[in-house]
Write a protein that holds these residues in place. Structure first.
Motif, PDB file in Angstrom:
ATOM      1  N   UNK C  90       0.838  -1.204   0.000  1.00 34.09           N
ATOM      2  CA  UNK C  90       0.000   0.000   0.000  1.00 34.09           C
ATOM      3  C   UNK C  90       0.872   1.254   0.000  1.00 34.09           C
ATOM      4  N   UNK C  91       1.927   1.253   0.824  1.00 33.13           N
ATOM      5  CA  UNK C  91       2.806   2.436   0.877  1.00 33.13           C
ATOM      6  C   UNK C  91       3.437   2.693  -0.488  1.00 33.13           C
ATOM      7  N   UNK C  92       3.964   1.616  -1.081  1.00 26.59           N
ATOM      8  CA  UNK C  92       4.590   1.738  -2.401  1.00 26.59           C
ATOM      9  C   UNK C  92       3.575   2.263  -3.423  1.00 26.59           C
ATOM     10  N   UNK C  93       2.350   1.731  -3.355  1.00 27.08           N
ATOM     11  CA  UNK C  93       1.310   2.156  -4.303  1.00 27.08           C
ATOM     12  C   UNK C  93       1.008   3.633  -4.130  1.00 27.08           C
ATOM     13  N   UNK C  94       0.917   4.087  -2.879  1.00 26.20           N
ATOM     14  CA  UNK C  94       0.574   5.491  -2.637  1.00 26.20           C
ATOM     15  C   UNK C  94       1.669   6.406  -3.178  1.00 26.20           C
ATOM     16  N   UNK C 208      -6.246   4.021   4.013  1.00 26.87           N
ATOM     17  CA  UNK C 208      -6.722   3.010   4.961  1.00 26.87           C
ATOM     18  C   UNK C 208      -7.669   2.032   4.271  1.00 26.87           C
ATOM     19  N   UNK C 209      -8.544   2.587   3.420  1.00 23.70           N
ATOM     20  CA  UNK C 209      -9.504   1.772   2.682  1.00 23.70           C
ATOM     21  C   UNK C 209      -8.764   0.742   1.841  1.00 23.70           C
ATOM     22  N   UNK C 210      -7.735   1.196   1.120  1.00 29.08           N
ATOM     23  CA  UNK C 210      -7.019   0.298   0.234  1.00 29.08           C
ATOM     24  C   UNK C 210      -6.203  -0.710   1.021  1.00 29.08           C
ATOM     25  N   UNK C 267     -10.055   5.436  10.302  1.00 26.75           N
ATOM     26  CA  UNK C 267     -10.857   6.372   9.528  1.00 26.75           C
ATOM     27  C   UNK C 267     -11.643   7.296  10.457  1.00 26.75           C
ATOM     28  N   UNK C 268     -12.188   6.711  11.533  1.00 32.80           N
ATOM     29  CA  UNK C 268     -12.930   7.516  12.497  1.00 32.80           C
ATOM     30  C   UNK C 268     -12.050   8.582  13.140  1.00 32.80           C
TER      31      UNK C 268
END
Lengths: 270, 262, 271
Positions: C90-94, C208-210, C267-268
């Motif tokens: 996820x970090x790499x994707x972002x 977070x969703x991803x 998320x909250x």
């Protein structure tokens, strides 16, 4: 010049930190760094293997510029048809089953035992990955599109029922009340009170799900549940990158067309 | 100090927003720009700092021709023109202090601004300005926690910290209640007087304009149709700018006692 | 809605005849397509197997219970790998999705004619292909292991994150950006002060969703040799070790529920 100003002049200014408590802030920072170090260390990259693989990667990239649609055209056509068939049938059946479950899972129109049962079905369907479900169903029903069809139907139920239930829970209760006040039966109440509000949204969500189901149908073949994934898997196993590239392009094209169509239909009903 | 020569703006739709506007503003003069909606007031202000690109004509600020500058030169000149907006246009999710300091972005390098390491002199100036408008306590609040009047004060600080020679003020009171509107207008004119700033203030409230400025320019369909002292705004003039209406009420002198009480 | 006159009386109908006919025609075509699809599936199905299914299901169920709890010893490490694949992926994707999103958004793209189509193509192509297919491909190129899985997750997520992010960028309040530009700020400063604060909540939500989705997907990547707990699942399935399979499925289920809980909490806290 006020006293408060005097106190602040000459003082450096810093943006107030996002996490107010310093203890928590530092725990989070150090924790994340520690995690990153540990995680990065646990990944073994065999650079020699990667280096050798780069050649294959390049071959694959070249294959994309020169995809081979013809030599396995028949397999591709069959796989694509099977994927399309699975997608369509599972979306239709999924919607059909989702409507009663969605109604049952809406707290404002359902009774408690029904509500809990429907919510449980939704939770299980959402928690299980499509691939895992497909593996189990292939073990039970044997190889072929039947397992894929059942997998996608099951996944559709979890997706649509949940959103449908939320939609019904959110909708304007007054309108349903008004129909009840005229003395309608349960069915009339559904048809005249809930149905007109929820249907446009339901059609939009179904189109969206059709789109997802097609994408998923492309991978189910990897575990033997039918569709174009099987063709793709075979192509990769034989290192026929040009055929694989062709299949991937077909999938991308189909997804784009579907997305475009579903966009049009959604815009029309809403 | 500021001179507009034959400034013309034609939008892509073919609407002629400005038609060969000539205008000269000397140093320290606060000028109100009045006119009906769509007269081109907002376009005129934005053509001066080229947030809207003028079609033809030129803008001269202290002799330098803004309309001929490249991107870098334009940025340098923009620093000398503070802008205050109708709906405050603060960056809502940043703190008050960051919003004020963002007025110094033209003077500070990228990395310093990224890490919020502004020079101490800028920070001190930000504190002084916030103190001047009575918001020092709010420095570390987020902009979206402020009321409309408070936000506009922050907007004023952001414009002033640029150390401008000219203020471009676009409908500063349109989103505010009458009392706050007067307070904001008074603050702007006072600050202009303190710092000898010229200002062009777009305003649709004629009475409010008359109360605070020394010169009024009337704009109608992109053409200057009036330029004079506030007292010269007779019902006939207003009819020429805005069209037929009973103007007797508007041009009555404002009751200063009520104003003082408010 | 239509009102027609019949025998001198006004009759109310919900739709006029033409639109009613169109709707019937659509239903007819839809039903025909569905029936054709069904016959296709039916033709490809061995029905004796199908009717045998309840017995087989009961048989597998019988073998799978009770799960082999002791096997959990061997699952901690793959579970840790799965978590790493999801998080680092996820970090790499972002990291890759952010520039793509800025190039794809109408209001920030340097060129709507040349750059934007390329960015959109990256988004569509990475999004259309499932992470399992990416894994299949990357295992061939990079060799089996966590690294291939991580890259597969990262590539699959670029399009997803970039799409949501560029939609957020297109929805920002331009007035705030204009105000920063009016101060004489450089383009990069305008981005950092005018645009970035406005898209921060969307960015955090997307991340977070991803991550939640990626954790689910990385549990099965092992099936094609790309590391994580899927490897153990594959091994157990191949040896028909059903008690191990049931334990792995339970572990996956718990991991998914925990990730859903964590992402909801985070998320909250952000929004």
């Amino acid at each position: 010049m006020s006293v408060a100003l005097d106190a602040r002049l000459g003082q450096p200014w810093k943006k107030p930190p996002f996490v107010k408590s310093p203890a928590l802030r530092w725990t989070l920072i150090i924790g994340s760094i520690l995690y990153l170090i540990l995680a990065l260390n646990s990944i073994e990259v065999n650079w020699a293997r990667v280096y050798r693989g780069l050649d294959r990667g390049w071959q694959f990239f070249v294959a994309f510029t020169n995809p081979d649609f013809t030599s396995r055209a028949n397999d591709i056509r069959l796989g694509l048809t099977e994927s399309a068939v699975m997608t369509l049938a599972s979306t239709v059946v999924g919607i059909g089953v989702s409507i009663p479950i969605g109604l049952g899972a809406a707290r404002n129109i359902s009774v408690l035992p029904v509500y809990l049962t429907c919510r449980a079905i939704i939770a299980v369907s959402r928690a299980l990955n499509e691939i895992v479900v497909a593996i189990l169903l292939v073990a039970i029903f044997g190889f072929g599109p039947m397992a894929g069809f059942l997998t996608l139907s099951f996944a559709t139920i979890g997706f649509l029922s949940k959103l449908l239930a939320e939609e019904i829970e959110d909708m304007d209760k007054v309108q349903a009340e008004a129909v009840r006040a005229t003395g309608g039966t349960w069915l009339q109440r559904y048809v005249f009170g809930i149905h007109p509000q929820v249907v446009p949204r339901l059609i939009g969500l179904s189109m969206y799900r059709l789109d997802i189901n097609f994408r998923e149908s492309a991978v189910l073949g990897i575990v033997g549940a039918g569709g174009i994934g099987a063709t793709l898997n075979t192509a990769f196993d034989r290192y026929e990158f040009d055929t694989a590239a062709a299949i991937l392009l077909v999938i991308i094209g189909a997804v784009m067309v579907l997305e475009y169509l579903s966009g049009i239909i959604r815009a029309k009903v809403q | 100090m500021l001179r507009l020569e034959k400034l013309t703006k034609v939008y892509k739709t073919g609407d002629k927003a400005l038609n060969a506007v000539d205008l000269e503003v000397p140093q320290g003069q606060v000028l109100a720009l009045i006119g009906p909606s769509g007269a081109g007031k907002s376009t005129l202000i934005r053509c001066i700092n080229r947030l809207v690109e003028p079609t033809s004509g030129s803008v001269l600020l202290d002799g330098s021709e803004l309309t001929r500058l490249g991107a870098g030169g334009l940025r340098k000149e923009r620093r000398r023109m503070g802008m205050i907006f109708q709906e405050y246009a603060l960056v809502e999710r940043l703190t008050v202090m960051e919003n004020v300091l963002s007025g110094r972005l033209g003077y500070v390098g990228f990395w310093r601004s990224l890490f919020r390491k502004f020079p101490q002199s800028d920070v001190d100036e930000a504190f002084r300005l916030l103190d001047r408008v009575g918001l020092l306590k709010m420095a570390d609040k987020r902009a979206d926690e402020l009321s409309g009047g408070q936000r506009q004060r922050v907007g004023i600080c952001r414009a002033l910290i640029q150390n401008p020679a000219l203020l471009l003020v676009d409908e500063p009171t349109a989103s505010l209640d009458p009392k706050t509107s007067r307070q904001i207008m008074r603050l702007i004119t006072e600050l202009c007087a303190e710092r000898k700033l010229a200002a062009i203030v777009n305003i649709h409230d004629v009475a409010l304009a008359q109360m605070f400025v020394s010169r009024v320019v009337g704009l109608e369909k992109g053409v200057v149709v009036f330029d004079g002292a506030p007292d010269d705004l007779t019902p006939e003039v207003l009819t020429r700018i805005y069209g037929e209406e009973d103007w007797a009420e508007t041009v009555q002198p404002v009751d200063e006692d009520e104003e003082a009480a408010g | 809605m239509a009102v027609s006159t019949k025998n001198g009386q006004k009759v109310w109908q919900r739709r006029d005849r033409n639109s009613q006919l169109k709707i019937w025609a659509m239903w007819l075509i839809g039903t025909a397509i569905f029936m054709w699809s069904w016959t296709q599936i039916s033709a490809a199905t061995t029905w004796s197997f199908f009717w045998d299914a309840p017995r087989i299901a009961a048989d597998i169920g019988g073998r799978a219970v009770p799960p082999r709890w002791a096997y959990i010893e061997k699952l901690w490490e793959p579970l840790w790998d799965t978590l790493n694949i999801a998080t680092l992926g996820t970090i790499l994707a972002l990291i890759m999705a952010v520039p793509v999103a800025f190039l794809a958004a109408r209001n920030t793209t340097p060129s709507a004619l040349f750059v934007r189509p390329i960015a959109l193509f990256i988004i569509v192509s990475t999004r259309s292909i499932n992470s399992l297919i990416w894994a299949l491909l990357l295992v061939k190129i990079l060799g089996p292991g966590i690294f291939a899985g991580l890259v597969a997750i990262a590539i699959r997520s670029i399009g997803f994150c970039a799409k949501l992010l560029y939609e957020a960028i297109e929805e920002i309040d331009e007035k705030q950006v204009e105000a920063v530009r009016a101060t004489g700020a450089r383009p990069w400063q305008v981005m950092v002060y005018g645009i970035v604060p406005q898209i921060m909540p969307a960015f955090a939500g997307i991340a977070v969703f991803r991550w939640d989705i990626n954790l689910r997907e990385s549990t099965v990547l092992g099936l094609v040799g790309a590391g994580g707990i899927g490897l153990q699942l594959q091994g157990s399935l191949n040896t028909l070790a059903w008690p191990q399979v049931s334990l792995i499925l339970i572990v996956i289920l718990v991991a998914v529920l925990v990730s859903e809980w964590v992402s909801a909490k985070v998320r909250g806290a952000i929004i």
